[in-house]
Design an enzyme around this catalytic site. Structure first.
Site, PDB file in Angstrom:
ATOM      1  N   GLU A  60     -25.012  46.910  59.355  1.00  0.00           N
ATOM      2  CA  GLU A  60     -24.345  47.698  60.191  1.00  0.00           C
ATOM      3  C   GLU A  60     -24.610  47.534  61.561  1.00  0.00           C
ATOM      4  O   GLU A  60     -25.815  47.521  62.028  1.00  0.00           O
ATOM      5  CB  GLU A  60     -24.433  49.083  59.598  1.00  0.00           C
ATOM      6  N   ARG A  87     -27.136  49.379  55.649  1.00  0.00           N
ATOM      7  CA  ARG A  87     -26.390  50.504  56.549  1.00  0.00           C
ATOM      8  C   ARG A  87     -27.499  51.773  56.537  1.00  0.00           C
ATOM      9  O   ARG A  87     -28.381  51.729  56.156  1.00  0.00           O
ATOM     10  CB  ARG A  87     -25.213  51.055  55.981  1.00  0.00           C
ATOM     11  N   GLU A 147     -22.131  36.351  69.522  1.00  0.00           N
ATOM     12  CA  GLU A 147     -22.150  37.346  70.692  1.00  0.00           C
ATOM     13  C   GLU A 147     -23.653  37.924  70.968  1.00  0.00           C
ATOM     14  O   GLU A 147     -23.673  38.635  71.791  1.00  0.00           O
ATOM     15  CB  GLU A 147     -21.020  38.439  70.569  1.00  0.00           C
ATOM     16  N   ALA A 149     -22.662  45.011  66.067  1.00  0.00           N
ATOM     17  CA  ALA A 149     -22.928  45.174  67.636  1.00  0.00           C
ATOM     18  C   ALA A 149     -24.369  46.010  67.675  1.00  0.00           C
ATOM     19  O   ALA A 149     -24.511  46.838  66.801  1.00  0.00           O
ATOM     20  CB  ALA A 149     -22.044  45.741  68.485  1.00  0.00           C
TER      21      ALA A 149
END
Length: 343
Positions: free
Chosen positions: A279, A317, A221, A264
């Protein structure tokens, strides 16, 4: 006789000056059998160096007959079909894997990638931008930009509209190759020269450049930039990005290992090993300062992200309290939904 690296019989488009704009190779060959190479060389009177030969209709029947005798029946049938057209025809003979020198041999190499005959970085594409030309890709095929205004006027005078889908050096892959076992939601976002392994899904906002792609299966995506290869079972989340060598990555070869997850809006400027997670919203470049944590979450040292390049089982992260980028062992590797990738 030298072994042949690649062979392709193609039908294409030339401008009014006779210059190639694009070439379609229905069945490109990698390392064709010696008998096939010998037949082609003899009929076309070719040498033993890389060569692009405009096919004369008179050559098609004898060449098809010789190929039938070698067992290359698919190639022979293609040549027989070529005999039914007035379009420009070409035979591209590559004895060595060299940087492209023309539009026809550049297109042959892009076909090798999209036909899964070679993987990204397995064939030389140096300087390909300088050999390809900007083309108007329309509902009437490829058109030279200098000839476009006249063609647009001709269409209007017939009460038609010449639809220009895009202006680019690279066409969309699916107008040339549709690999088996893939899903592509928006075909304009995958360029010819992309390698899509079986089980790959490219969602509407996913993008795959040339000389890049996926081992498959995988859910894409986000953006796979030129030169980037994504391992089996990995997931690139919505609007995520990989920094290719054409967009600021320098000479670093960026790749994503197996069973990785880019969240994302995340991005990477370093290669990832297997089972890594980045992350959502976190972009890591080679120079990003990273706090390396042990299994208990205690700080070990501060390093640059490039020092972790290619290493597996990492979780990147951002500390929600102080904003620091942290890295620790990833104990929960991503598992793709099998039903989603059953095609």
């Amino acid at each position: 006789m030298n072994a042949m690296y690649s062979l392709g019989f193609g039908v294409g488009t030339c401008n009014r000056k006779g210059e190639w704009l694009e070439v379609y190779y229905p069945k490109p060959m990698l390392n064709p059998p010696a008998a096939v190479a010998e037949a082609v060389i003899e009929v076309l009177k070719a040498g033993d160096s890389n060569e692009v030969i405009a096919l004369d209709p008179a050559q098609l029947a004898p060449l098809a007959e010789r190929l039938d005798a070698t067992g290359a029946t698919e190639q022979a049938e293609i040549l027989r079909q070529f005999a039914q057209t007035q379009r420009p025809l070409v035979a591209t003979l590559l004895f060595t894997d060299e940087a492209p020198q023309s539009v026809p041999d550049a297109y042959l190499k892009l076909h090798l990638l999209s036909h899964r005959l070679v993987k990204p970085h397995e064939t030389k594409l140096d300087g390909i931008f300088g050999k390809l030309v900007n083309v108007a890709w329309t509902n009437q095929g490829a058109i030279d930009l200098a000839e476009l205004p006249e063609r647009q006027l001709e269409a209007r005078l017939k009460g038609e509209v010449l639809d220009v889908a895009c202006v680019d050096k690279f066409p969309k892959m699916t107008n040339y190759v549709v690999p088996a076992g893939v899903r592509i939601a928006h075909t304009a976002r995958v360029r010819l020269g992309a390698y899509l392994g079986e089980g790959t899904t490219i969602m509407h906002e996913g993008f795959v450049n040339f000389n890049a792609g996926t081992e498959g299966p995988g859910m894409i995506e986000g953006r796979i930039s030129a030169g980037v290869f994504v391992g089996a079972g990995s997931d690139l989340g919505g609007s995520s990005s990989t920094m290719g060598t054409l967009s600021g990555g320098g000479n670093i070869v960026i790749s994503v290992g197996a069973n990785c997850l880019l969240g994302a809006n995340a991005g990477i400027g370093i290669p990832l090993g297997d089972r890594c997670t980045v992350e959502a919203g976190l972009y890591i470049t080679a120079g990003t300062k990273v706090a390396l944590l042990d299994d208990s979450g205690n700080l070990v040292e501060h390093i640059k992200a490039r020092d972790l390049a290619g290493k597996s089982d990492l979780l990147f992260r951002r500390n929600s309290t102080n904003g620091a980028v942290e890295c620790l062992t990833n104990k929960s590797a991503i598992e793709l939904n099998e039903a989603l990738h059953s095609n």
